[in-house]
Design a protein around this motif. Structure first.
Motif, mmCIF file in Angstrom:
data_model
loop_
_atom_site.group_PDB
_atom_site.id
_atom_site.type_symbol
_atom_site.label_atom_id
_atom_site.label_comp_id
_atom_site.label_asym_id
_atom_site.label_seq_id
_atom_site.Cartn_x
_atom_site.Cartn_y
_atom_site.Cartn_z
ATOM 1 N N ARG A 82 44.353 31.243 108.946
ATOM 2 C CA ARG A 82 45.222 31.020 109.029
ATOM 3 C C ARG A 82 46.216 32.648 109.070
ATOM 4 N N THR A 83 44.922 34.034 108.550
ATOM 5 C CA THR A 83 45.081 35.202 109.371
ATOM 6 C C THR A 83 45.351 35.751 110.925
ATOM 7 N N ARG A 84 44.803 35.031 111.399
ATOM 8 C CA ARG A 84 45.408 35.399 112.847
ATOM 9 C C ARG A 84 46.611 34.496 113.518
ATOM 10 N N GLY A 85 47.668 33.976 112.577
ATOM 11 C CA GLY A 85 48.653 33.151 113.268
ATOM 12 C C GLY A 85 48.830 32.233 113.126
ATOM 13 N N ALA A 86 50.708 31.697 112.763
ATOM 14 C CA ALA A 86 50.669 29.881 113.541
ATOM 15 C C ALA A 86 50.027 29.949 114.733
ATOM 16 N N GLU A 87 50.147 30.678 115.705
ATOM 17 C CA GLU A 87 49.687 30.377 117.775
ATOM 18 C C GLU A 87 48.546 30.230 117.426
ATOM 19 N N ALA A 88 47.390 30.430 116.456
ATOM 20 C CA ALA A 88 46.064 30.031 117.089
ATOM 21 C C ALA A 88 46.065 28.952 117.435
ATOM 22 N N GLY A 89 46.211 28.375 116.422
ATOM 23 C CA GLY A 89 46.309 26.441 116.659
ATOM 24 C C GLY A 89 45.735 25.879 115.170
ATOM 25 N N PRO A 90 44.936 25.249 115.489
ATOM 26 C CA PRO A 90 44.665 24.072 114.176
ATOM 27 C C PRO A 90 42.798 24.937 114.376
ATOM 28 N N ARG A 91 42.020 25.243 113.761
ATOM 29 C CA ARG A 91 40.697 25.574 113.037
ATOM 30 C C ARG A 91 40.345 24.701 114.162
ATOM 31 N N PRO A 92 39.099 25.639 114.157
ATOM 32 C CA PRO A 92 37.722 25.212 114.998
ATOM 33 C C PRO A 92 37.129 24.428 113.667
ATOM 34 N N SER A 93 36.532 23.391 114.401
ATOM 35 C CA SER A 93 35.040 22.551 113.238
ATOM 36 C C SER A 93 34.156 23.650 112.667
ATOM 37 N N CYS A 94 33.756 23.877 111.862
ATOM 38 C CA CYS A 94 32.211 24.499 111.637
ATOM 39 C C CYS A 94 31.434 24.110 110.490
ATOM 40 N N GLU A 95 30.051 24.763 110.414
ATOM 41 C CA GLU A 95 29.300 24.240 110.170
ATOM 42 C C GLU A 95 28.809 25.503 109.457
ATOM 43 N N VAL A 96 28.885 25.384 108.288
ATOM 44 C CA VAL A 96 28.532 26.596 107.035
ATOM 45 C C VAL A 96 27.457 26.152 106.523
ATOM 46 N N ASP A 97 26.700 27.492 106.105
ATOM 47 C CA ASP A 97 25.324 27.807 105.461
ATOM 48 C C ASP A 97 25.099 28.187 104.189
ATOM 49 N N SER A 98 25.093 27.934 103.219
ATOM 50 C CA SER A 98 24.926 29.026 102.836
ATOM 51 C C SER A 98 23.973 29.360 101.285
ATOM 52 N N VAL A 99 22.876 30.141 101.351
ATOM 53 C CA VAL A 99 21.804 29.940 100.314
ATOM 54 C C VAL A 99 22.077 31.172 99.380
ATOM 55 N N ASN A 100 21.722 30.515 98.384
ATOM 56 C CA ASN A 100 21.836 31.238 96.681
ATOM 57 C C ASN A 100 20.783 31.572 96.439
ATOM 58 N N HIS A 101 21.022 33.321 96.407
ATOM 59 C CA HIS A 101 19.059 34.299 96.208
ATOM 60 C C HIS A 101 19.623 33.951 94.893
ATOM 61 N N VAL A 102 19.972 33.225 93.944
ATOM 62 C CA VAL A 102 19.757 33.829 92.544
ATOM 63 C C VAL A 102 19.498 32.546 92.157
ATOM 64 N N PRO A 103 17.987 32.988 90.762
ATOM 65 C CA PRO A 103 17.160 31.485 90.366
ATOM 66 C C PRO A 103 18.446 30.619 90.515
ATOM 67 N N THR A 104 18.325 29.375 90.837
ATOM 68 C CA THR A 104 18.630 27.874 90.892
ATOM 69 C C THR A 104 18.490 27.608 88.846
ATOM 70 N N ALA A 105 19.185 26.856 88.973
ATOM 71 C CA ALA A 105 19.604 26.112 87.389
ATOM 72 C C ALA A 105 19.676 27.498 86.672
ATOM 73 N N ALA A 106 19.378 28.368 87.140
ATOM 74 C CA ALA A 106 20.245 29.535 85.804
ATOM 75 C C ALA A 106 21.733 29.860 85.222
ATOM 76 N N GLY A 107 22.492 28.980 85.582
ATOM 77 C CA GLY A 107 23.454 28.826 85.475
ATOM 78 C C GLY A 107 24.254 29.604 85.823
ATOM 79 N N LEU A 108 23.996 30.518 86.446
ATOM 80 C CA LEU A 108 24.344 32.395 86.770
ATOM 81 C C LEU A 108 25.443 32.508 87.424
ATOM 82 N N ALA A 109 27.183 32.608 87.184
ATOM 83 C CA ALA A 109 27.968 32.258 88.167
ATOM 84 C C ALA A 109 27.512 32.736 89.626
ATOM 85 N N SER A 110 27.874 32.620 91.054
ATOM 86 C CA SER A 110 28.120 32.511 91.763
ATOM 87 C C SER A 110 28.356 32.735 92.897
#
Ligand code: PMV
Length: 343
Positions: A82-110
């Motif tokens: 939406r920062t592109r303004g109303a004239e930008a039309g609908p947002r294109p579909s995205c694939e988002v792939d995220s990896v946390n390099h924080v020890p898993t199950a540590a319960g630390l805020a990521s």
């Protein structure tokens, strides 16, 4: 749209953010108090955003995100688009792939590194020029990206810079003066943050729900908010003067006041476990023995101990000996986030 990858490092608040401003509209996510943080050097999130022909698809650490977690990501992509303004039309579909390099199950805020990386990767993928000016100029581009990251998670606004970062509360209803900025570079001071894991379990109550409960039921919440600006100013100047004792004292005070306000909520909000308290006491005992470290903790049971690099090994050894401690890791001051082309 193009495929882009962003790496953002997590941060630990030295002066805490806890509570949201009642004005300004919920989606702005304006904090009730300002905060000051240290970016960490190893714990980070790497996120790739790329175009997708079919509907949005999101993954975190290789697992597909669904339900509320997926909605939160989609909503954030919409904000960036939406920062592109109303004239930008609908947002294109995205694939988002995220990896946390924080020890898993540590319960630390990521969420800090997570929403910072998502904001940067999405902005770079969806808009050619949003991220380009980030490293140059007067920093306005990065402040805009930081404000976007804040709307995903308050602490994420601070992960747009390495080193030490301050997020001011601001007064304006539209959030234009709620701005994060670096107050010292990562080379300013050779500090370590010792991450003391006190359990392998994940956290129980999310921060937004916890903040709401404190605001609505804790008689100490008002005092917490009222005393926070002074802590922020004093911690900022002690940080700039490399006064560890001064900074450490304010940092501990900010942490204990935040938790006192949580404990006084109805029902009480207790993020700590018994080991958390034993670690806090060991930090006090170490100080009495001349080993200078100061403790803080967030919306979870782990303890973070601030010390100079030269003291880190001795403090790690002491903290590892506390019964129940799972792991202690010494992290340095972290770098700026990074954005690059992905495939
Ligand atoms: O960014 P959030 O909504 O996960 O809130 C973070 C709150 C604390 O971690 C407890 C404090 C802080 O300033 O990071």
């Amino acid at each position: 749209m193009r495929a882009m990858r962003a790496t953002a490092h997590t941060n630990i608040a030295l002066v805490k953010y806890w509570g949201k401003r009642p004005d300004g509209g919920r989606d702005l996510n304006l904090p009730a108090v300002g905060s000051l943080s240290m970016t960490l050097d190893e714990y980070r999130t790497v996120t790739v955003v790329r175009p997708r022909a079919a509907a949005d698809a999101f993954a975190l650490d290789g697992a597909t995100l669904t339900g509320a977690a997926a909605d939160r990501v989609a909503k954030h992509l919409d904000r960036v688009w939406r920062t592109r303004g109303a004239e930008a039309g609908p947002r294109p579909s995205c694939e988002v792939d995220s990896v946390n390099h924080v020890p898993t199950a540590a319960g630390l805020a990521s969420s800090a590194s997570g929403f910072a990386a998502l904001t940067l990767a999405a902005a770079a993928a969806l808009s050619e020029d949003m991220v380009e000016g980030m490293a140059e100029g007067d920093g306005a581009d990065r402040r805009l990206l930081s404000a976007l990251a804040r709307r995903g998670s308050g602490s994420a606004a601070r992960s747009l810079w390495g080193g030490f970062v301050r997020l001011d509360r601001g007064e304006e209803a539209d959030g234009r003066d709620c701005i994060a900025r670096p107050v010292a570079s990562r080379h300013h001071w050779d500090l370590k943050m010792l991450i003391v894991h006190t359990t392998t379990g994940a956290k129980t109550v999310g921060s937004t729900g916890g903040m709401e409960l404190c605001k609505n039921t804790s008689p100490y919440y008002g005092a917490w908010v009222a005393s926070s600006q002074r802590d922020l100013d004093s911690a900022t100047s002690r940080l700039q003067n490399r006064d560890l004792r001064g900074l450490g004292e304010v940092m501990e005070h900010s942490c204990f006041k935040m938790h006192a306000s949580m404990w006084a909520a109805r029902p009480p909000l207790i993020y700590w476990n018994g080991v958390t308290v034993e670690v806090m006491r060991e930090v006090q005992r170490a100080r009495a023995d001349g080993l200078q470290g100061w403790a803080t903790s967030d919306a979870g049971p782990h303890v973070k101990v601030l010390c100079e690099a030269a003291t880190a090994d001795a403090l790690v050894a002491r903290l590892e000996s506390v019964v129940g401690v799972v792991d202690v890791k010494a992290l340095g001051v972290g770098p700026d986030p990074k954005v690059e082309a992905a495939t």
